[in-house]
Design an enzyme around this catalytic site. Structure first.
Site, PDB file in Angstrom:
ATOM      1  CB  SER A 140      -0.960  -0.080   1.197  1.00  0.00           C
ATOM      2  OG  SER A 140      -2.001   0.859   1.048  1.00  0.00           O
ATOM      3  CG  ASP A 163      -6.031  -3.353  -3.962  1.00  0.00           C
ATOM      4  OD1 ASP A 163      -6.877  -2.609  -3.422  1.00  0.00           O
ATOM      5  OD2 ASP A 163      -4.831  -3.341  -3.643  1.00  0.00           O
ATOM      6  CG  HIS A 203      -5.238  -2.509  -0.097  1.00  0.00           C
ATOM      7  ND1 HIS A 203      -4.491  -2.162  -1.189  1.00  0.00           N
ATOM      8  CD2 HIS A 203      -4.799  -1.722   0.916  1.00  0.00           C
ATOM      9  CE1 HIS A 203      -3.647  -1.207  -0.842  1.00  0.00           C
ATOM     10  NE2 HIS A 203      -3.806  -0.933   0.423  1.00  0.00           N
TER      11      HIS A 203
END
Lengths: 793, 793
Positions: free
Chosen positions: B363, B483, B514
């Protein structure tokens, strides 16, 4: 939220100074310092992560004493007294609070009041400063731990590692044992049992985690957790028994008998003592034990008979199970032999143990504490039994009915025994054990008698409450008032016996379900346990026995409020009687005269709807039209004063079923649209508590106000109509025959808030707990002979 | 389920023998043993928890070679060859499988085939036995780890601790560094930035976890994770911007400019090198780093500007953020100065580092890898960038619209910057930083321009893809095909550039949202990373670069199947075009002629219904009557052959809105009633993987078939009508004016199973992602000028 604190021991200044010097916090020449200098020094001492004077000094710019001044600048000037606002602004930062996000630099004391944090009004002298710091180090931080424990988590006590002695601070043990060198070993205790009937005594695998340095020269106490799950859990939930079946005629009952397993006496301990030769592959799973391991308490786990690495069969609840759990204590106390491996050639002793043993653990692990305590085994000094079963009938049955623990429909003694028979995972052991295991499983299923649900000699042998006279250790029980797995009757009934024994006894009742409480915000339970075990197992006179009231009960409206009681029993309240009326009211003056009926559909609608048991229960207690139909419900007016229902409500009711068999359920429910507490505590800081230095962690948690709900279950109970004459013996009944039932519901301590109503619900099938018949039955209640008693305060 | 394995390096027998002897597994005089003796010995070697010959021998009764014979008995007889059934029955028990519950003693090989576990058909000689054991130690256990790593978790390599050298086995590093003595320290790198404008260069706090023994004499590589969350996360989710507002006229756009922060050059590194004086209070949070730390790789974390312990302001996505993240590598590589504390008096060097640095993280932490890689900074050898943003516009905006990351409605750059501005928690720092921080927050909100949603120079400065020519390190990207937080376009678009660079590059696409993938059952990702980092950072020639295909894509129907591709792009498929018809079909031959309309109600119904965004999305894609109303949907026939949609589907459509502004959303959905995989992997063994010996743990997980669902989102996209002429510049439009939109949806790799249908859904308000207008707007689609292109294989 209030960070209540019971484990702080009031200490005279001189002792404070001694203790602060013993942990190298206060310099011996402290009186040579100016007030400001000493303030700076002690703040720096607290910053354990900075290892040099320079790096500690560099940190002073990160603290603020006011909205405009950093600590580094404040320390540059000399102060005749330390402004409490300045002191506690820094103190709160040391305690882990964040300026602006948690509190305001303009008024730290207001925040401290709100959080129930202690503070001094004046810090004008060296002694007042020392006293303030002593109290601060013993104050609970934002993460729930004492500041001294937060410092420990940053390595403050590493210089004390290897000194081979316990160190105490404010009556509690400090983590001065080298947790990077915890000794983890496995030994095999020889039992007097031969449950697998191979002609040899069963060996019980014992796993020990003990402090570095523990030895004959530095013997340490042991916290023993008898955990049938320790060897692994065989997942058999998909094979739970079907509960979608009709009730049987209870008079089919044949009073199944308990049958003892063979005995083969173990060898007596000899003089030899070889070191353990097998290392533990498991890890300690219980944060309270890990916390105490860092502080010098060994942590001992054993699965007992039938579990992985051990011989034998799992016979859940039986005296053999108690015996195998107890025998581990006998070894720890020097009274039983153990070997380094399963060849039984090398004896090994617990010479590192000081002979004082406490027990810990929750659920089945708490249950075995009650079991072992009743044996009065030498060496066992105290138990801290959490969410424990005190009679297995009260776990799987009730008043002549098969009643499941919450979320365990169809589970039973045989399946739990299978879950724990993890020695089947050792393929070599399985070859031998499997046939015996299968026979035992068959016996357990038959004798536990899911057909009639009746009490019997088989269950009688699994009722530890008959043996409470044997208890010699001190006693702490912990239970959730909303535990519908191990229902509160288990702790209540054993408490009524324990409280009469000449032993120290305590009870904690929290607002959780089947849960433990060692990391709640609202109470310093872990610190209390530290104090308690230091007192009981290290025999230090730290006033533990006087630090907190006998019974502590968490409030159901405000999680950070704990009621201090001397007892938990009907007698702490006054008796009231409520009557159902023809208009479906519940009132104190006078019965209704009607006979009212409802038709129970068993589990048919429930199964068709495909909703969960907990969904059903919530809709049901809320009075949802569809689900409330097979019930009668009687409701009081709104309470205009708060009232607390205590003890075990009792229902008397005259009922007839349209079949010659039947089951009645009764629930008490609080009705009001309001925000209630979460069912389980909310995780507030995941992994935020350090149990030692670079060791395990725990998570601060607390019940917090949740979204609005319409109703909450207070208590309930169930009874078989065929037991109307005798709870322990079924009778024949006829269809439509009125019988008088009289039974108690699960115990409670429940505050009815102003504006709420109390509802009495009479029904039959409880989708989450009873069998769910396939046939309809009409139940008729004779209101003239129905009443509800309970005690309130 | 298949335990696929890519990281096993085929090894000649002679090397196998050398490696087995180097780890003290195979005795040097092995040829003096009989086959049976050596079999017994090597089994015992594998049982690392038994520490003596006697205790190892005692364990032989716990293993079974057949349904009737335990290993202890089998070893008593001499065998000319080891029956593969006997060998693999024992092998499976060593690998952690349970007889009966996992596999049958009667046919171990059938189970091994099913699990894709390697085995040998014949074990008739000493060499074959050695080969079989070498392969076995390099086989993945039930917990997903190699057996050699399971043994390591039981302390097998403790005797190698302190030998101060790396040790490799089958090309991968072994955990031979003393994890009880990991060095954890904090230093302060001096930046060239002065983002808080105090006239002094910002200091960046860096936290280092490095192997015991790492030093100038034993320099180790560093895995660096630039984590803005490392200093803590300021929870501001309740202050997310409202998305319940009408669209604005996009021509209000003023093209906000990026504005650089002041520069104050840091001091140059000097010759002095003081040891670190502050210990880390944080812990490594990323299991992959911890695993590699035990194996000799330092793990370095830094939050960068604005985070706790550092100076400056968080300026999310800006070049300053990249610079501050990069400067840590400069220090690790010896090119920049750092100090022991914030007084800037003592210089400290990374003399323990071999100058080879890799980056890890997911991320935002993956994003900063892309950012730093584009700088070409010396020392950075490789990045493993997971679920990373490659352009911040693609995170918070799309095609002229404000588009939220999944489950983050109303979040934006300013709020993320606040989340990471954790130096506000240092009360002393806050006094200085707060006013600058508030000004910066205001600028971020203004310039990120939630009003028009348009691209601008401000966003241009936050698009790392413009700088890929600077990349000099090797490259691994990992992304979830589902995601919807960091949408797959981010990895797709950077991949199209990276794949053309003269650097090694790999791509992993899994079926998660994610999420990271280092502990999936279906692929040995952690082992691959071990191999990779050994190759890239320790420069060992272990064939890492040839061990697995360039692009690995997890199948969306069978989680344990991975597609091996050379690329991920439209070009790996063939182009097809689908047209919507007047009958609401989606077909390959010919358009409809109609103009069809729907009325969008913005967020009004959604807000009234009080359902979650994910509930809405599921009901919406399923075609639920209520929620599907404000949309047009066109559906194909059932697929009669499986087809995989690859790359970025493109939509061209002619549309008019009833207002002089509008937003169009387009989704592709697979329709079929079937059991699809879980959205997130199921935890299969919580904490069941040991990252070292008495170190951290990780949890084996995998996507598994879940309950039946009706539809699944494949991809979607959104566009502002006012960008019909230029994606980077808005135009005025009139009410009811038809405009031609042409845009690409998020990239995918989605297998349409036989029997499923593909649906094209055209709508406007996407409750979970777009603004949710308060006013109605009618959208009319001209089918004659609407078509869908995509590539399939």
């Amino acid at each position: 939220m209030k960070y209540n604190q019971y484990a702080y021991v009031t200490t005279p200044l001189e002792k404070e100074i001694n203790e602060l010097q013993a942990i190298d916090f206060l310099p011996s020449n402290y009186s040579n310092y100016s007030l400001t200098e000493l303030f700076g020094l002690l703040v720096k001492q607290t910053i354990a992560e900075a290892k040099t004077a320079e790096s500690k000094t560099a940190k002073m710019i990160e603290f603020a004493v006011s909205e405009t001044t950093v600590l580094a600048d404040y320390l540059k000037e000399s102060h005749d007294s330390i402004n409490p606002k300045a002191f506690y602004n820094v103190a709160l930062q040391l305690l882990g609070y964040h300026v602006e996000y948690d509190y305001q630099l303009s008024d730290p004391l207001a925040f401290m009041k709100k959080q129930a944090l202690p503070y001094k009004e004046e810090i004008g002298s060296i002694n007042e400063l020392i006293d303030a710091f002593y109290r601060l180090l013993n104050t609970r931080s934002k993460n729930g731990q004492l500041l001294i424990d937060v410092m420990a988590g940053k390595g403050y006590f590493v210089p004390f590692w290897g000194k081979k002695q316990f160190l105490f601070f404010n009556g509690k043990a400090l983590p001065v044992f080298d947790t990077s060198k915890v000794i983890r070993e496995v030994v095999y205790v020889e039992s007097d049992l031969d449950t697998d009937e191979d002609g040899k005594s069963d060996l019980i695998q014992v796993t020990i985690f003990r402090p570095a340095g523990s030895s004959k020269e530095l013997p340490v106490p042991a916290l023993y957790t008898a955990s049938p799950y320790f060897g692994g859990i065989i997942d058999n939930v998909k094979r739970n028994h079907s509960v979608d079946e009709n009730l049987s005629d209870a008079t089919l009952w044949s009073n199944p008998q308990y049958q003892a397993a063979p005995i083969v006496s173990a060898n007596q301990p000899r003089d030899s003592d070889a070191p353990a030769s097998e290392e533990a592959v498991h890890k300690g799973s219980y944060p309270l034990n890990e916390y105490l391991l860092a502080r010098g308490f060994a942590s001992v786990f054993a699965g007992g008979i039938g579990t992985r690495g051990s011989d034998g069969l799992r016979i859940t609840g039986a005296p053999e199970e108690t015996e195998s759990a107890k025998e581990v204590i006998e070894w720890l106390h020097g009274d039983r032999i153990a070997y380094t491996d399963r060849s039984r050639t090398q004896e090994t002793k617990a010479s590192w143990c000081n002979g004082n043993i406490g027990m810990t653990g929750r659920s089945y692990l708490g249950t075995l504490q009650i079991a072992v305590a009743t044996t009065g085994v030498a060496g066992l000094k105290t138990v801290v039994s959490e969410a424990a079963i005190s009679s297995w009938y009260d776990y799987y049955r009730e008043h002549g009915l098969v009643i499941a623990p919450e979320a365990c429909q169809g589970e039973d003694l045989d399946l739990l025994a299978e879950t724990c028979q993890s020695n089947l995972w050792d393929a070599g052991s399985a070859i031998k054990v499997k046939p015996k295991y299968e026979a035992m499983q068959k016996r357990l299923l038959e004798k536990s008698d899911r057909i009639t649900g009746q009490y019997s000699d088989f269950w009688e042998a699994r009722n530890y409450r008959h043996h409470t006279d044997g208890i010699k250790c001190s006693w702490i029980s912990v239970h959730g008032l909303n535990d519908w797995n191990v229902k509160p009757k288990n702790v209540y009934k054993v408490w009524q016996k324990v409280k009469q024994l000449p032993i120290k006894h305590h009870l904690f009742l929290h607002q959780g379900p089947h849960y433990n409480m060692n990391n709640l915000v609202s109470i310093d339970f872990t610190d209390l346990m530290n104090l308690w075990f230091v007192h009981e197992l290290l025999e230090v006179d730290n006033h533990a026995e006087k630090q907190w009231p006998t019974v502590m009960i968490q409030d159901n409206l405000q999680a950070d409020k704990w009621h201090e009681e001397n007892d938990w029993a009907d007698e702490i309240g006054q008796k009231v009687t409520y009557y159902p009326t023809d208009e479906l009211d519940l009132q104190k003056d006078g019965n209704g005269k009607a006979k009212l009926s409802f038709v129970d559909h068993g589990g048919q609608d429930f199964k068709a709807a495909k909703i969960s048991e907990s969904d059903w229960q919530y809709k049901f207690i809320c009075g949802d039209e569809k689900w409330a139909k097979p019930s009668l419900r009687f409701t009081t007016e709104e309470y205009i004063h708060p009232v607390t229902i205590v003890g075990r409500p009792e229902i008397k009711l005259r009922v007839a079923g349209s079949l010659p068999k039947g089951q009645i359920s009764v629930a008490l429910v609080e009705i009001a649209d309001r925000k209630r507490l979460t069912a389980t505590p909310k995780f507030l800081m995941r992994g935020g508590q350090e149990l030692g230095y670079r060791f395990g962690t725990d998570t601060l948690q607390e019940f917090v106000p949740d979204k609005l709900t319409h109703a909450k279950l207070i208590t309930k109970g169930h009874m078989n109509l065929q037991n109307y004459q005798d709870m322990k013996k079924p009778s024949k009944i006829k269809a439509d025959q009125f019988v008088d039932l009289d039974f108690k519901l699960q115990p409670t301590y429940y505050q009815m808030p102003v504006g709420s109503k109390l509802a009495l619900i009479v029904y039959s099938t409880d989708q989450g707990m009873t069998k769910r018949p396939l046939e309809d039955e009409t139940y008729t209640i004779d209101l003239a002979n129905t009443e509800l008693h309970f005690y309130q305060k």
